[in-house]
Design a protein around this motif. Structure first.
Motif, mmCIF file in Angstrom:
data_model
loop_
_atom_site.group_PDB
_atom_site.id
_atom_site.type_symbol
_atom_site.label_atom_id
_atom_site.label_comp_id
_atom_site.label_asym_id
_atom_site.label_seq_id
_atom_site.Cartn_x
_atom_site.Cartn_y
_atom_site.Cartn_z
ATOM 1 N N CYS A 187 26.919 55.527 49.049
ATOM 2 C CA CYS A 187 26.057 55.248 47.897
ATOM 3 C C CYS A 187 26.408 53.921 47.217
ATOM 4 N N GLU A 188 25.360 53.195 46.817
ATOM 5 C CA GLU A 188 25.557 51.892 46.170
ATOM 6 C C GLU A 188 25.764 52.019 44.665
ATOM 7 N N SER A 189 25.403 53.141 44.086
ATOM 8 C CA SER A 189 25.641 53.274 42.642
ATOM 9 C C SER A 189 26.033 54.696 42.281
ATOM 10 N N CYS B 163 23.909 58.840 43.949
ATOM 11 C CA CYS B 163 22.789 58.679 43.015
ATOM 12 C C CYS B 163 21.495 59.308 43.508
ATOM 13 N N GLU B 164 21.390 59.528 44.824
ATOM 14 C CA GLU B 164 20.201 60.115 45.466
ATOM 15 C C GLU B 164 18.987 59.187 45.473
ATOM 16 N N THR B 165 19.104 58.001 44.886
ATOM 17 C CA THR B 165 17.912 57.151 44.834
ATOM 18 C C THR B 165 18.087 55.799 45.531
ATOM 19 N N CYS B 166 19.335 55.358 45.736
ATOM 20 C CA CYS B 166 19.517 54.040 46.356
ATOM 21 C C CYS B 166 19.081 54.079 47.818
ATOM 22 N N CYS C 174 21.427 56.327 50.039
ATOM 23 C CA CYS C 174 21.209 57.768 49.810
ATOM 24 C C CYS C 174 19.899 58.218 50.438
HETATM 25 ZN ZN LIG Z 1 22.982 56.276 46.128
#
Ligand SMILES: [Zn+2]
Length: 335
Positions: free
Chosen positions: A55-57, A65-68, A71
């Motif tokens: 994950c990047e964030s 984060c589930e959104t990058c 993910c």
């Molecule tokens: Zn992420």
């Protein structure tokens, strides 16, 4: 999309706490073995950790984060540095492990990091297991392996000794109820299912199983027969019970349901109605509970457990059920 950290924490609090600490201290192992029954979240946790590694964030330093981009690609099953190995037919074959190694000998497509998950790792052929062993002995600096199994005792000790082993607990009835409700199971059924199995997949299968739905009706019907008289109950055994509960496993299921039914009656007497699992039968249960005593109910429950033991000892099912009916009548659970 996979399950979130919070969802999996509810399922496996101990495992998630351990993994959170490893992430925060940056001490993630090179190889994990996740062992536990079907439906306990092993694969979901493996994917969650994988996301946490890429994950990047990260949120709070450990939650993906589930959104990058990373993910999302892992959730959609197509990240170039994440590999999933599953049995090809009955086993995991040596070529599958060799392909994995070939893949890993290349540099990470986008980074040095690589992760692989092996589902049903106990199904590796001997040569596949030996091939994997060499691989585990010389891990790349940033390679993480997740080996998932329901049967760790069937794996080579040499492999086990190279993994950090995490045990996934069976789901508690409360957690099961929540999981079942989340999966759209009707509350009237969720409470019964959660008492019968701690395996989510099995519970979901039973939920849509016509046989199981009918089984609950037959159990209530047997109870009504018992309430009338011995003859009614005996007739009912022939006309309904044995037509439906044919195999040993099915008989156990029927007796488990009968046991839950009597337990419900006891809960009503103890004024713990929130514990009742036959929620759809609440009104009738209340009526029934007026006609019996707590002492008789516990005697009856012991008799049902005794019947289950006899069944396991290969007693003739016909005889076992008839004895049970007589026993319940003798103890005059019904006044
Ligand atoms: Zn992420």
């Amino acid at each position: 999309m996979g399950k979130t950290w919070e969802q999996l924490e509810e399922l496996q609090p101990v495992v998630l706490k351990m993994l959170r600490n490893s992430l925060l201290k940056q001490r993630v192992a090179h190889a994990y073995l996740f062992e536990g029954a079907k439906g306990t979240g092993k694969k979901d946790v493996g994917l969650l950790l994988t996301k946490a590694l890429f994950c990047e964030s990260l949120i709070d330093g450990y939650k993906p984060c589930e959104t990058c981009h990373q993910c999302r690609r892992i959730n959609s099953g197509n990240h170039p540095d994440v590999h999933l190995v599953e049995p090809d037919g009955q086993s995991i074959k040596v070529d599958q492990i060799r392909n994995l190694q070939a893949e890993f000998s290349k540099k990470g497509v986008e980074s040095l990091k690589k992760v692989y998950l092996i589902v049903d790792a106990d199904k590796m052929s001997v040569s596949a297991a030996n091939s994997l062993l060499k691989f585990l002995e010389e891990p790349g600096a940033q390679t993480v392996a997740f080996l998932l199994t329901e049967q760790p005792q069937q794996m080579l000790p040499t492999i086990l000794s190279r993994c950090q082993i995490l045990t996934f607990q069976p789901l508690s009835p409360n957690v099961m109820v929540n999981q079942l409700l989340e999966n759209g199971v009707h509350p009237q059924k969720a409470y019964i299912l959660a008492q019968l199995t701690s395996n989510l997949e099995e519970a979901l299968e039973l939920n849509v199983d016509e046989w199981f739905a009918q089984a609950q009706n037959i159990v209530v019907k047997l109870y009504e027969g018992l309430k009338k008289n011995r003859l009614e109950a005996m007739v009912m055994l022939q006309s309904d019970w044995f037509q439906h509960f044919k195999e040993k496993e099915q008989l156990h299921r029927g007796l488990d349901l009968l046991l839950l039914f009597f337990k419900d009656l006891l809960y009503i007497q103890l004024e713990k109605q929130e514990q009742i699992v036959f929620k759809g039968e609440m009104e009738r249960l209340k009526q029934f509970a007026l006609n019996t005593s707590g002492r008789r109910l516990t005697d009856t429950m012991s008799a049902i457990l005794e019947a289950k033991r006899k069944l396991d000892a290969n007693m003739n099912p016909q005889l076992m059920m008839e004895q049970l009916v007589l026993k319940i009548q003798e103890g005059s659970t019904f006044v």
